[in-house]
Design a protein around this motif. Structure first.
Motif, PDB file in Angstrom:
ATOM      1  N   ILE A  30      18.019  17.955  48.617  1.00  0.00           N
ATOM      2  CA  ILE A  30      17.897  16.952  49.665  1.00  0.00           C
ATOM      3  C   ILE A  30      18.779  17.380  50.827  1.00  0.00           C
ATOM      4  O   ILE A  30      19.968  17.635  50.658  1.00  0.00           O
ATOM      5  N   GLU A  31      18.181  17.452  52.019  1.00  0.00           N
ATOM      6  CA  GLU A  31      18.902  17.910  53.207  1.00  0.00           C
ATOM      7  C   GLU A  31      19.821  16.813  53.733  1.00  0.00           C
ATOM      8  O   GLU A  31      19.354  15.730  54.101  1.00  0.00           O
ATOM      9  N   GLN A  32      21.128  17.078  53.739  1.00  0.00           N
ATOM     10  CA  GLN A  32      22.059  16.096  54.285  1.00  0.00           C
ATOM     11  C   GLN A  32      22.690  16.535  55.602  1.00  0.00           C
ATOM     12  O   GLN A  32      23.415  15.777  56.234  1.00  0.00           O
ATOM     13  N   TYR A  33      22.390  17.773  56.028  1.00  0.00           N
ATOM     14  CA  TYR A  33      22.967  18.302  57.270  1.00  0.00           C
ATOM     15  C   TYR A  33      21.955  18.377  58.410  1.00  0.00           C
ATOM     16  O   TYR A  33      22.218  19.000  59.426  1.00  0.00           O
ATOM     17  N   LYS A  67      22.672  12.858  68.717  1.00  0.00           N
ATOM     18  CA  LYS A  67      22.339  13.348  67.387  1.00  0.00           C
ATOM     19  C   LYS A  67      23.431  12.966  66.391  1.00  0.00           C
ATOM     20  O   LYS A  67      24.608  12.936  66.734  1.00  0.00           O
ATOM     21  N   ILE A  68      22.994  12.686  65.162  1.00  0.00           N
ATOM     22  CA  ILE A  68      23.936  12.371  64.105  1.00  0.00           C
ATOM     23  C   ILE A  68      23.396  12.922  62.791  1.00  0.00           C
ATOM     24  O   ILE A  68      22.188  12.830  62.511  1.00  0.00           O
ATOM     25  N   LEU A  69      24.266  13.535  62.006  1.00  0.00           N
ATOM     26  CA  LEU A  69      23.847  14.116  60.738  1.00  0.00           C
ATOM     27  C   LEU A  69      23.480  13.018  59.747  1.00  0.00           C
ATOM     28  O   LEU A  69      24.082  11.945  59.727  1.00  0.00           O
ATOM     29  N   MET A  70      22.509  13.316  58.882  1.00  0.00           N
ATOM     30  CA  MET A  70      22.074  12.342  57.890  1.00  0.00           C
ATOM     31  C   MET A  70      23.236  11.862  57.037  1.00  0.00           C
ATOM     32  O   MET A  70      23.342  10.673  56.721  1.00  0.00           O
ATOM     33  N   LEU A 118      22.260   7.688  53.416  1.00  0.00           N
ATOM     34  CA  LEU A 118      22.025   8.707  52.392  1.00  0.00           C
ATOM     35  C   LEU A 118      22.475   8.201  51.025  1.00  0.00           C
ATOM     36  O   LEU A 118      21.757   8.366  50.026  1.00  0.00           O
ATOM     37  N   ASP A 119      23.639   7.589  50.954  1.00  0.00           N
ATOM     38  CA  ASP A 119      24.133   7.048  49.685  1.00  0.00           C
ATOM     39  C   ASP A 119      23.208   5.955  49.156  1.00  0.00           C
ATOM     40  O   ASP A 119      22.942   5.874  47.953  1.00  0.00           O
ATOM     41  N   THR A 141      22.253  19.602  49.910  1.00  0.00           N
ATOM     42  CA  THR A 141      22.533  20.885  50.567  1.00  0.00           C
ATOM     43  C   THR A 141      23.996  20.926  51.006  1.00  0.00           C
ATOM     44  O   THR A 141      24.607  19.896  51.300  1.00  0.00           O
ATOM     45  N   THR A 142      24.555  22.126  51.063  1.00  0.00           N
ATOM     46  CA  THR A 142      25.950  22.304  51.486  1.00  0.00           C
ATOM     47  C   THR A 142      26.048  22.731  52.943  1.00  0.00           C
ATOM     48  O   THR A 142      27.131  22.811  53.501  1.00  0.00           O
ATOM     49  N   ASP A 143      24.913  23.017  53.545  1.00  0.00           N
ATOM     50  CA  ASP A 143      24.818  23.336  54.970  1.00  0.00           C
ATOM     51  C   ASP A 143      23.346  23.194  55.325  1.00  0.00           C
ATOM     52  O   ASP A 143      22.502  23.012  54.448  1.00  0.00           O
ATOM     53  N   PHE A 144      23.016  23.284  56.608  1.00  0.00           N
ATOM     54  CA  PHE A 144      21.622  23.081  56.998  1.00  0.00           C
ATOM     55  C   PHE A 144      20.729  24.148  56.361  1.00  0.00           C
ATOM     56  O   PHE A 144      20.922  25.345  56.577  1.00  0.00           O
TER      57      PHE A 144
END
Length: 216
Positions: A30-33, A67-70, A118-119, A141-144
């Motif tokens: 799951i993409e978090q970045y 812009k804001i990260l997920m 996300l949580d 994910t640990t990065d994009f």
């Protein structure tokens, strides 16, 4: 089971397509970045009501920048959206075969508050896995797009914006819905629709939606 991993976006009571693919791949990233994108399943789900499809949207706190990260996106509680979502769901599915069976587990998500979207989505997914007796195999994910090269990237492929199916292997198996006599079969609604209408049989229909050639 398909051995290669898959990359998906987070989703609020994700659609059937999400879970059909979820069952077929391991691991599931799951993409978090990624940057939050409006009008996607990240903060909305689509259910069926008496007047047709209904989009339930989780309001989010707007950041100072564009812009804001997920992983940093917060849920807004300025409105009573939890109460409104739950009332809409009850109205739509109170007469469905399995609503009473799942309602207690689901109601907690419309009573308790979670800070980050996300949580919140991950907690919902954990509950879906429990009721369907699935392994929770999600990896953040640990990065994009920091995933193996062999990963099937369907992060943007499962989206209400896509008018055409971007995943030719996905053919949603039909089932009887609450308002089938009025609207016919409405494909790829939220997993809620499948759960309330089919209960434990949801697993079989998810498998059929990708591997229609498999005899179950």
């Amino acid at each position: 089971m398909i051995s290669n991993p898959i990359l998906l976006s987070t989703a609020y009571f994700a659609p059937v397509h999400f879970y059909a693919r979820y069952l077929q791949h391991e691991p599931v990233y799951i993409e978090q970045y990624e940057n939050f994108t409006k009008q996607t399943y990240r903060n909305r789900c689509v259910i069926s009501g008496g007047n047709g499809p209904i989009s339930l949207v989780v309001p989010v706190v707007k950041g100072r920048g564009p812009k804001i990260l997920m992983k940093d996106l917060q849920i807004s509680y300025d409105t009573e959206w939890q109460r409104n979502h739950w009332q809409t769901i009850v109205s739509a599915y109170n007469s469905s075969p399995y609503f009473e069976y799942y309602q207690d587990d689901l109601f907690l998500f419309f009573r308790n508050k979670t800070q980050f979207l996300l949580d919140y989505n991950l907690k919902i997914h954990e509950m879906i896995c429990e009721v369907l007796e699935l392994e929770n195999k999600i990896i953040l994910t640990t990065d994009f797009e920091d995933v193996p090269d062999s990963t099937y990237n369907l992060r943007e492929g499962i989206s209400p914006k896509n008018k055409e199916n971007t995943d030719p292997e996905f053919k949603p198996a039909s089932y009887t819905q609450v308002f089938s006599e009025k609207f016919g079969f409405l494909p790829n609604l939220s997993i809620l629709d499948l759960l309330f209408n089919e209960g434990p049989n949801a697993y079989t229909l998810l498998i059929k939606s990708i591997n229609s050639h498999i005899q179950l």
